[in-house]
Design a protein around this motif. Structure first.
Motif, PDB file in Angstrom:
ATOM      1  N   VAL A  33       0.834  -1.201   0.000  1.00 46.47           N
ATOM      2  CA  VAL A  33       0.000   0.000   0.000  1.00 46.47           C
ATOM      3  C   VAL A  33       0.871   1.253   0.000  1.00 46.47           C
ATOM      4  O   VAL A  33       0.621   2.196  -0.762  1.00 46.47           O
ATOM      5  N   VAL A  34       1.910   1.267   0.825  1.00 53.23           N
ATOM      6  CA  VAL A  34       2.780   2.438   0.894  1.00 53.23           C
ATOM      7  C   VAL A  34       3.527   2.633  -0.423  1.00 53.23           C
ATOM      8  O   VAL A  34       3.615   3.756  -0.936  1.00 53.23           O
ATOM      9  N   SER A  35       4.051   1.575  -1.000  1.00 52.22           N
ATOM     10  CA  SER A  35       4.775   1.727  -2.261  1.00 52.22           C
ATOM     11  C   SER A  35       3.827   2.118  -3.393  1.00 52.22           C
ATOM     12  O   SER A  35       4.201   2.877  -4.284  1.00 52.22           O
ATOM     13  N   GLY A  36       2.601   1.638  -3.361  1.00 53.96           N
ATOM     14  CA  GLY A  36       1.622   2.061  -4.359  1.00 53.96           C
ATOM     15  C   GLY A  36       1.296   3.535  -4.234  1.00 53.96           C
ATOM     16  O   GLY A  36       1.166   4.244  -5.238  1.00 53.96           O
ATOM     17  N   TYR A  37       1.172   4.024  -3.010  1.00 53.58           N
ATOM     18  CA  TYR A  37       0.915   5.450  -2.824  1.00 53.58           C
ATOM     19  C   TYR A  37       2.111   6.276  -3.288  1.00 53.58           C
ATOM     20  O   TYR A  37       1.935   7.306  -3.939  1.00 53.58           O
ATOM     21  N   ILE A  38       3.310   5.830  -2.980  1.00 51.47           N
ATOM     22  CA  ILE A  38       4.507   6.568  -3.405  1.00 51.47           C
ATOM     23  C   ILE A  38       4.592   6.597  -4.923  1.00 51.47           C
ATOM     24  O   ILE A  38       4.894   7.631  -5.521  1.00 51.47           O
ATOM     25  N   ARG A  39       4.307   5.481  -5.566  1.00 52.81           N
ATOM     26  CA  ARG A  39       4.345   5.441  -7.033  1.00 52.81           C
ATOM     27  C   ARG A  39       3.277   6.354  -7.627  1.00 52.81           C
ATOM     28  O   ARG A  39       3.534   7.103  -8.571  1.00 52.81           O
ATOM     29  N   HIS A  40       2.078   6.315  -7.065  1.00 53.30           N
ATOM     30  CA  HIS A  40       1.002   7.175  -7.553  1.00 53.30           C
ATOM     31  C   HIS A  40       1.370   8.648  -7.385  1.00 53.30           C
ATOM     32  O   HIS A  40       1.172   9.454  -8.293  1.00 53.30           O
ATOM     33  N   ASP A  41       1.916   8.997  -6.243  1.00 56.25           N
ATOM     34  CA  ASP A  41       2.299  10.380  -5.988  1.00 56.25           C
ATOM     35  C   ASP A  41       3.434  10.808  -6.914  1.00 56.25           C
ATOM     36  O   ASP A  41       3.428  11.932  -7.421  1.00 56.25           O
ATOM     37  N   ARG A  44       2.030  11.421 -10.367  1.00 59.10           N
ATOM     38  CA  ARG A  44       1.251  12.656 -10.386  1.00 59.10           C
ATOM     39  C   ARG A  44       2.169  13.873 -10.415  1.00 59.10           C
ATOM     40  O   ARG A  44       1.948  14.824 -11.167  1.00 59.10           O
ATOM     41  N   SER A  57       1.716  21.339  -4.633  1.00 56.60           N
ATOM     42  CA  SER A  57       2.198  20.951  -3.330  1.00 56.60           C
ATOM     43  C   SER A  57       2.510  22.122  -2.421  1.00 56.60           C
ATOM     44  O   SER A  57       2.549  21.977  -1.213  1.00 56.60           O
TER      45      SER A  57
END
Length: 65
Positions: A33-41, A44, A57
């Motif tokens: 979950v954390v790596s998916g959020y980092i990749r998504h961010d 973006r 930001s």
């Protein structure tokens, strides 16, 4: 009720097996979950940099003058 059929010797073994499987599975899920959020961010922010947008930001100015 089914726990009483297992016996007292087997319960600690099952508890240890549940911990050996459950804790690593939980850690893997959290890391995913954390790596998916980092990749998504990151995707973006990269898209924003390519488009020339820098106001998403607020890193450029912190509101102080």
């Amino acid at each position: 009720m089914w726990l009483s059929l297992l016996g007292l010797e087997l319960l600690p073994i099952l508890a240890v097996l549940a911990l050996l499987v459950g804790v690593p599975a939980f850690v893997v899920v959290v890391l995913a979950v954390v790596s998916g959020y980092i990749r998504h961010d990151a995707e973006r922010r990269l898209a924003a940099l390519e488009d020339g947008d820098t106001d998403d930001s607020g890193d450029e100015s912190d509101g102080r003058e």
